[in-house]
Each structure stands twice: as C-alpha cells, then as structure tokens.
Design a protein around this motif. Sequence first.
Motif, PDB file in Angstrom:
ATOM      1  N   TRP A   7       0.816  -1.213   0.000  1.00 39.87           N
ATOM      2  CA  TRP A   7       0.000   0.000   0.000  1.00 39.87           C
ATOM      3  C   TRP A   7       0.854   1.270   0.000  1.00 39.87           C
ATOM      4  O   TRP A   7       0.376   2.337  -0.352  1.00 39.87           O
ATOM      5  CB  TRP A   7      -0.960   0.016   1.194  1.00 39.87           C
ATOM      6  N   ALA A   8       2.132   1.159   0.373  1.00 43.10           N
ATOM      7  CA  ALA A   8       2.998   2.339   0.434  1.00 43.10           C
ATOM      8  C   ALA A   8       3.564   2.736  -0.925  1.00 43.10           C
ATOM      9  O   ALA A   8       4.159   3.800  -1.057  1.00 43.10           O
ATOM     10  CB  ALA A   8       4.144   2.090   1.411  1.00 43.10           C
ATOM     11  N   VAL A   9       3.335   1.916  -1.944  1.00 41.74           N
ATOM     12  CA  VAL A   9       3.945   2.141  -3.259  1.00 41.74           C
ATOM     13  C   VAL A   9       3.201   3.203  -4.076  1.00 41.74           C
ATOM     14  O   VAL A   9       3.807   3.908  -4.875  1.00 41.74           O
ATOM     15  CB  VAL A   9       4.033   0.798  -4.032  1.00 41.74           C
ATOM     16  N   GLY A  10       1.896   3.349  -3.880  1.00 39.71           N
ATOM     17  CA  GLY A  10       1.117   4.305  -4.672  1.00 39.71           C
ATOM     18  C   GLY A  10       0.597   5.450  -3.830  1.00 39.71           C
ATOM     19  O   GLY A  10       0.294   5.287  -2.646  1.00 39.71           O
ATOM     20  N   LEU A  11       0.466   6.624  -4.429  1.00 38.50           N
ATOM     21  CA  LEU A  11      -0.033   7.793  -3.704  1.00 38.50           C
ATOM     22  C   LEU A  11      -1.437   7.561  -3.147  1.00 38.50           C
ATOM     23  O   LEU A  11      -1.702   7.858  -1.984  1.00 38.50           O
ATOM     24  CB  LEU A  11      -0.034   9.022  -4.618  1.00 38.50           C
ATOM     25  N   ASP A  12      -2.347   7.046  -3.971  1.00 39.24           N
ATOM     26  CA  ASP A  12      -3.727   6.835  -3.518  1.00 39.24           C
ATOM     27  C   ASP A  12      -3.809   5.766  -2.442  1.00 39.24           C
ATOM     28  O   ASP A  12      -4.517   5.928  -1.437  1.00 39.24           O
ATOM     29  CB  ASP A  12      -4.645   6.477  -4.689  1.00 39.24           C
ATOM     30  N   SER A  13      -3.077   4.661  -2.630  1.00 34.54           N
ATOM     31  CA  SER A  13      -3.153   3.572  -1.647  1.00 34.54           C
ATOM     32  C   SER A  13      -2.502   3.977  -0.323  1.00 34.54           C
ATOM     33  O   SER A  13      -2.970   3.576   0.746  1.00 34.54           O
ATOM     34  CB  SER A  13      -2.531   2.285  -2.197  1.00 34.54           C
ATOM     35  N   LEU A  14      -1.478   4.809  -0.361  1.00 36.70           N
ATOM     36  CA  LEU A  14      -0.863   5.297   0.875  1.00 36.70           C
ATOM     37  C   LEU A  14      -1.834   6.204   1.624  1.00 36.70           C
ATOM     38  O   LEU A  14      -2.031   6.058   2.839  1.00 36.70           O
ATOM     39  CB  LEU A  14       0.445   6.024   0.564  1.00 36.70           C
ATOM     40  N   GLN A  17      -4.533   4.150   3.150  1.00 35.01           N
ATOM     41  CA  GLN A  17      -4.027   3.407   4.302  1.00 35.01           C
ATOM     42  C   GLN A  17      -3.970   4.297   5.546  1.00 35.01           C
ATOM     43  O   GLN A  17      -4.302   3.859   6.645  1.00 35.01           O
ATOM     44  CB  GLN A  17      -2.639   2.838   3.986  1.00 35.01           C
ATOM     45  N   VAL A  18      -3.556   5.546   5.375  1.00 37.08           N
ATOM     46  CA  VAL A  18      -3.531   6.486   6.498  1.00 37.08           C
ATOM     47  C   VAL A  18      -4.923   6.614   7.100  1.00 37.08           C
ATOM     48  O   VAL A  18      -5.116   6.485   8.314  1.00 37.08           O
ATOM     49  CB  VAL A  18      -2.977   7.863   6.057  1.00 37.08           C
ATOM     50  N   TRP A  19      -5.931   6.845   6.256  1.00 40.57           N
ATOM     51  CA  TRP A  19      -7.299   7.010   6.769  1.00 40.57           C
ATOM     52  C   TRP A  19      -7.833   5.700   7.362  1.00 40.57           C
ATOM     53  O   TRP A  19      -8.530   5.721   8.377  1.00 40.57           O
ATOM     54  CB  TRP A  19      -8.219   7.551   5.681  1.00 40.57           C
ATOM     55  N   GLN A  20      -7.497   4.582   6.749  1.00 40.38           N
ATOM     56  CA  GLN A  20      -7.935   3.294   7.298  1.00 40.38           C
ATOM     57  C   GLN A  20      -7.371   3.109   8.706  1.00 40.38           C
ATOM     58  O   GLN A  20      -8.066   2.667   9.621  1.00 40.38           O
ATOM     59  CB  GLN A  20      -7.476   2.155   6.397  1.00 40.38           C
ATOM     60  N   ARG A  21      -6.114   3.467   8.903  1.00 43.47           N
ATOM     61  CA  ARG A  21      -5.479   3.323  10.210  1.00 43.47           C
ATOM     62  C   ARG A  21      -6.058   4.314  11.213  1.00 43.47           C
ATOM     63  O   ARG A  21      -6.211   3.989  12.388  1.00 43.47           O
ATOM     64  CB  ARG A  21      -3.963   3.450  10.086  1.00 43.47           C
TER      65      ARG A  21
END
Length: 188
Positions: A7-14, A17-21
């Motif tokens: 998830w850290a590889v793409g801007l959108d997925s990162l 992931q922040v909001w999910q956490r």
Amino acid sequence: MNDPHPWAVGLDSLRDQVWQRLRRGVADRHDPARHPVLATVTPGGMPQARTVVLRGADPAAGVLEVHTDLMSGKVADLRANPLVALHVWDAGAHLQTRIEARAAILTGDAVAQVWARVPDPSRQSYGSQPPPGTPIDDALAYAKRPDAACFAVLRLTVLAIDAVHLGPQHRRARYTRETGWQGQWLAP
C-alpha cells in the motif's frame, strides 16, 4: 526488493491506508492511531504536545475528533490559535503520519448527544476540581466530578497529511485539502 507494505507504493493507496489506520484507531483501543500526539501553541508562543484519544475519523469530510475537558490548557491554546498538528507513529507498519488541522471547539447542545454516549468511567475525565493544570499541594489533591458543561469535542478539519513509510525503500507523500487530497511525493 519487495516491500512488505504494498500500500505504500502508490499515492492513492498510501493516503487510503492512512485514513484506514485512523478509523481503526477510533474503533480499536490497542491500535497505534488510538493515542496520537496533539500539538498546540500557547498564547505565549510555547509549543505544547500531549497524548489524546482519537474519537472520530471521517475520511470523506476530512475530519478527526478528540474529546477534552473545556478547562484544559489545550482549549486555551486553541482559542488563541486554532491550528494544530497531530502525530501518529505505527511501528508495525513503519508509518509516521503527521496531520495539520484547524480545530473547532464544540460544547453544550452541540455535543449533548456525544456526552450521552460517553461511558460513566470516561466521564470522570471531564470536570475535575480544580481544573486540569492547576497547581495543587499534594499529588491527589483533586476531585473527579463529571460535568457535561466541562465536556468538549475538538473537531479537527484536516488541512494536510504528511505520510512517511520507512520500509526497505523510504517513501514520503503530502496530501492537502486544497488539492482535493491529490498526493505529491516528497523526498523522505
């Protein structure tokens, strides 16, 4: 080298992931995002940082919520300067999240429904006498007196998110409300 956190590889997925956490921190008392550090600046210009409990995270609105005692020093800080920073370190994910936000202090009727859902043991944190930060003669020279009039919700309108993933290849991105949360890679 394969990254254990794809998830850290793409801007959108990162960003997602922040909001999910953050949402997980609201729901799970053991999650690292449950207890972020909130930083304010006193009216005299001194920075202040303290651990708070994350009580709400709405990615669609870009809003976080924290509860506090209306008599606490952070409220006085926010009345002088409503800009805050929030910091979360998630060691398991190797993820540092720094958030810039504008705080609104909600009280009274605006938070009555929230107060009604606060469990009795947690209510002890709102209305202690003397107020938080007051000098006392003995470590236990205070009384817990739950008082709905001392309960406040800090609604943090997120302005920017800076996310740093410290994986095999470090990555850092910044997201801002003004760009519609479109990410920009930064040198880590």
